[in-house]
Write an enzyme that holds these catalytic residues in place. Structure first.
Site, PDB file in Angstrom:
ATOM      1  N   ASN A   2      15.423  -6.383  10.330  1.00 16.59           N
ATOM      2  CA  ASN A   2      15.542  -5.052  10.922  1.00 16.59           C
ATOM      3  C   ASN A   2      14.160  -4.506  11.259  1.00 16.59           C
ATOM      4  O   ASN A   2      13.188  -4.911  10.628  1.00 16.59           O
ATOM      5  CB  ASN A   2      16.204  -4.102   9.913  1.00 16.59           C
ATOM      6  N   TYR A  55      20.394   5.451  10.537  1.00 20.87           N
ATOM      7  CA  TYR A  55      20.027   4.232   9.804  1.00 20.87           C
ATOM      8  C   TYR A  55      19.414   3.263  10.817  1.00 20.87           C
ATOM      9  O   TYR A  55      18.962   3.688  11.884  1.00 20.87           O
ATOM     10  CB  TYR A  55      21.320   3.717   9.132  1.00 20.87           C
ATOM     11  N   GLU A 103      14.073   0.199  -3.172  1.00 23.33           N
ATOM     12  CA  GLU A 103      14.259  -0.101  -1.750  1.00 23.33           C
ATOM     13  C   GLU A 103      12.929  -0.316  -1.043  1.00 23.33           C
ATOM     14  O   GLU A 103      12.007   0.502  -1.192  1.00 23.33           O
ATOM     15  CB  GLU A 103      14.991   1.088  -1.103  1.00 23.33           C
ATOM     16  N   ASP A 104      12.838  -1.382  -0.310  1.00 23.00           N
ATOM     17  CA  ASP A 104      11.704  -1.639   0.583  1.00 23.00           C
ATOM     18  C   ASP A 104      10.339  -1.637  -0.115  1.00 23.00           C
ATOM     19  O   ASP A 104       9.358  -1.069   0.398  1.00 23.00           O
ATOM     20  CB  ASP A 104      11.743  -0.682   1.791  1.00 23.00           C
ATOM     21  N   LYS A 137      19.428   6.013   3.323  1.00 25.57           N
ATOM     22  CA  LYS A 137      20.312   5.245   2.421  1.00 25.57           C
ATOM     23  C   LYS A 137      21.236   6.199   1.662  1.00 25.57           C
ATOM     24  O   LYS A 137      22.412   5.919   1.464  1.00 25.57           O
ATOM     25  CB  LYS A 137      19.487   4.425   1.432  1.00 25.57           C
ATOM     26  N   ASP A 194      17.963  -3.266  -3.743  1.00 22.83           N
ATOM     27  CA  ASP A 194      18.903  -3.411  -2.632  1.00 22.83           C
ATOM     28  C   ASP A 194      18.536  -4.572  -1.710  1.00 22.83           C
ATOM     29  O   ASP A 194      19.411  -5.277  -1.202  1.00 22.83           O
ATOM     30  CB  ASP A 194      18.916  -2.088  -1.862  1.00 22.83           C
ATOM     31  N   ASP A 195      17.247  -4.761  -1.472  1.00 22.68           N
ATOM     32  CA  ASP A 195      16.825  -5.813  -0.541  1.00 22.68           C
ATOM     33  C   ASP A 195      17.085  -7.198  -1.102  1.00 22.68           C
ATOM     34  O   ASP A 195      17.370  -8.132  -0.365  1.00 22.68           O
ATOM     35  CB  ASP A 195      15.343  -5.644  -0.199  1.00 22.68           C
ATOM     36  N   ARG A 216       7.034  -1.933   2.440  1.00 25.99           N
ATOM     37  CA  ARG A 216       7.691  -2.887   3.364  1.00 25.99           C
ATOM     38  C   ARG A 216       8.926  -2.205   3.932  1.00 25.99           C
ATOM     39  O   ARG A 216      10.035  -2.445   3.505  1.00 25.99           O
ATOM     40  CB  ARG A 216       8.046  -4.182   2.603  1.00 25.99           C
TER      41      ARG A 216
END
Ligand SMILES: NC(=O)C1=CN([C@@H]2O[C@H](COP(=O)(O)OP(=O)(O)OC[C@H]3O[C@@H](n4cnc5c(N)ncnc54)[C@H](OP(=O)(O)O)[C@@H]3O)[C@@H](O)[C@H]2O)C=CC1
Ligand SMILES: CC(=O)C(=O)O
Ligand SMILES: [Mg+2]
Length: 537
Positions: free
Chosen positions: A398, A94, A236-237, A165, A259-260, A147
């Site tokens: 991150n 991760y 996600e992302d 994930k 999630d973000d 992203r």
């Protein structure tokens, strides 16, 4: 264990392979005699061999590759290693290493894992989904790679994120590996470096946009609903505007979350709750300043509004406690460059730069989610320290290179007063002879438990109340000993139990709200514990 195959097929089936741990009887039964060296070893010894192998590698990306090959070869051993050594292994599978792994995804591609959808599949997603070999998918993590962490548009190379994930879902919350589906919606990339790279394996065109893009995502969501009607979809992302459009479109109708926006919100709120046990400032009085006004930061603020309202504040009062600064300075009324999600936080105030804004607003807590490393400068941390006995600093971006400041900087520049958490892990810091353990404010603390709770009760959807209860549950699990040490989160090695407790609380809340479609088990905790995947042979 039921194995239908024989001989080499057994050894190349990662789901069942135990390699040198196969017993004499199993070797006879599955036609393995002669195919393995003589010694039969325990899984414990196999775990030790892997951990020794990891130590012998000289870079984290080599360790990532070693673990990814192990995952292909022997799934149970992989999850034993990850579960037992989560503190050592999570930074490899991760953040931060997964960031590097995504950048190099095409170059290092060996064996496929996950499902790829491109614009060429339009009209046929349902049909090609039948190629996926599993019938009971329960958790899907999907990205379009635009992203990836704070690394920008990585196109199909972003597949490393859904894979990582879902590995955490299995290791941290005991979701069964065959019930997981990583998905890459490969709609192209606007990253010219990738488009010019002959080794790039993704759809080699500019990104699909607008109507056509949303139609493709919609076809995917519909196809999944038909084939796996009980599956949770974790977005996600995605790039922020798309992330919001998709969340607003599906959040009430489909079992899904972003999630973000929402997972990050729960983990940050949990850290904020815990911080009040150190600072002694009542939660409802907290003034928070965000650097960055994208999906992560705004998601946190929106959940904090709900949390403030639970403490008796009106919506307007809650909004006034939360202040944003972005590339153009303080987010204020009348700015023409704001997106819709920023508007509730655009207060009537003169527009100021970041440092002036800290002086004017005097926040107790600073939360960075910019995707830009080093944006919490020495002056910023010193200003926060001058205003607060114990300034609370979250550097959430991150991977590590994008953290707004390092742990060492936060402790040094605040003369050891900062209460610090970051999205990617930092080692212990020794400052003036005192040991400081930075917390990891990463949605990995919550999404596995939230997902587990949601699928166990077969929730219709995931409203804010479920994220609120996850945040509260996690913060209540921070021990007094952790709080005394200035930690905002429980120890990562407790993650399986933390995820279980979050899952119980989330499912309980879903039953209370009447959104759970499964009948409530007599003993919810036992039911969830019994479900959880055990990686021992
Ligand atoms: N710890 C965790 O669990 C999580 C961490 N994250 C991290 O959060 C980061 C941001 O993600 P996300 O919100 O989706 O991204 P966005 O691009 O939506 O948001 C970034 C925001 O930061 C602003 N910004 C950029 N540079 C600066 C600067 N120098 N000073 C002030 N503001 C700046 C951007 O402004 P503009 O748009 O005008 O450029 C934008 O408002 C990523 O690095 C991601 O890894 C995300 C989710 C979870
Ligand atoms: C942690 C996470 O989800 C991110 O950085 O995007
Ligand atoms: Mg993310």
């Amino acid at each position: 264990m039921k194995i239908r195959n024989k001989g080499f097929e057994v050894l190349s089936d990662g789901k069942h392979n135990k390699s040198v741990a196969f017993t004499r009887e199993e070797r006879e039964l599955y036609g393995l005699r002669g195919l393995l060296p003589y010694s039969t070893v325990s899984q414990d010894v196999q775990v030790k061999r892997i951990m020794d192998g990891l130590k012998r590698k000289s870079t984290d990306i080599e360790r990532y590759i070693l673990l990814s090959l192990l995952h292909d070869r022997n799934e149970k051993l992989f999850y034993r290693v990850v579960t037992e050594y989560i503190e050592e292994v999570m930074p490899i599978i991760y953040t931060p290493t997964v960031g590097q792994a995504c950048k190099e995804f095409s170059n290092n591609f060996k064996r496929t894992r996950g499902f790829y959808i491109t614009p060429e599949d339009k009209g046929e997603i349902s049909k090609i989904l039948d190629n996926w070999p599993e019938d009971y998918v329960k958790v899907i993590v999907v990205t379009d790679g635009e992203r990836i962490l704070g690394l920008g548009d990585l196109g199909a190379n972003g597949m490393g994120i859904p894979i990582g994930k879902l590995e955490l879902y299995c290791a941290c919350a005991g979701i069964h590996p065959h019930q997981c589906l990583p998905v890459m919606l490969d709609v192209g990339t606007n990253n010219d470096e990738l488009l010019d790279d002959i080794l790039y394996l993704g759809y080699p065109f500019k990104r699909l946009q607008g109507e056509e893009y949303f139609e493709l995502v919609d076809e995917f969501v519909q196809a999944v609903q038909e084939k796996y009607p009980k599956a949770l979809i974790q977005f996600e992302d995605f790039l922020t505007p798309n992330a919001y459009t998709l969340l607003n479109k599906y959040k009430d109708k489909v079992l899904c979350f972003n999630d973000d926006i929402q997972g990050t919100a729960a983990v940050a709120l949990s850290g904020v709750y815990a911080s009040t046990r150190i600072t002694g400032i009542p939660f409802k009085d907290l003034k928070v300043m965000f650097l960055g006004a994208g999906s992560a930061a705004t998601g946190i603020a929106d959940l904090m509004v709900a949390a403030y309202m639970k403490e008796g504040l009106s919506k307007e009062e809650a909004h006034r406690q939360l202040w944003f600064v972005d590339v153009n300075g303080l987010v204020v009324e009348g700015r023409g460059d704001l997106m819709e999600h920023n508007l509730p936080y655009a207060h009537s105030h003169e527009q100021l730069g970041f440092e002036e804004a800290i002086n004017a607003i005097q926040p107790h807590i600073l939360i960075g989610a910019t995707g830009v490393g080093g944006t919490f400068t020495q002056t910023v941390i010193e200003k926060m320290t001058a205003l607060n006995d114990r300034p609370v600093i979250f550097a959430l971006s991150n991977p590590t290179s994008k953290a707004e400041c390092t742990a060492e900087q936060a402790y040094e520049w605040s003369d050891g007063k900062a209460i610090f958490a970051s999205g990617s892990p930092f080692d212990m810091v020794n400052y003036k002879g005192q040991e400081f353990k930075p917390g990891q404010g990463n949605n990995a603390y919550v999404f596995p438990g939230i997902g587990l709770g949601a699928i166990i009760c077969n929730a219709k959807n995931i409203p804010d109340e479920l994220f609120l209860v996850a945040a509260k549950t996690l913060s209540d699990l921070v021990s007094d000993e952790d709080i005394d040490a200035g930690a905002l989160y429980p120890k990562l090695k407790e993650i399986r139990n933390l995820s279980l407790e979050i899952a119980v609380a989330v499912a309980d809340k879903a039953y209370e709200l009447g959104i759970a479609k499964n009948q409530k088990p007599h003993n919810l905790r036992k039911f969830i514990t019994d479900y959880m995947f055990n990686p021992e042979y």
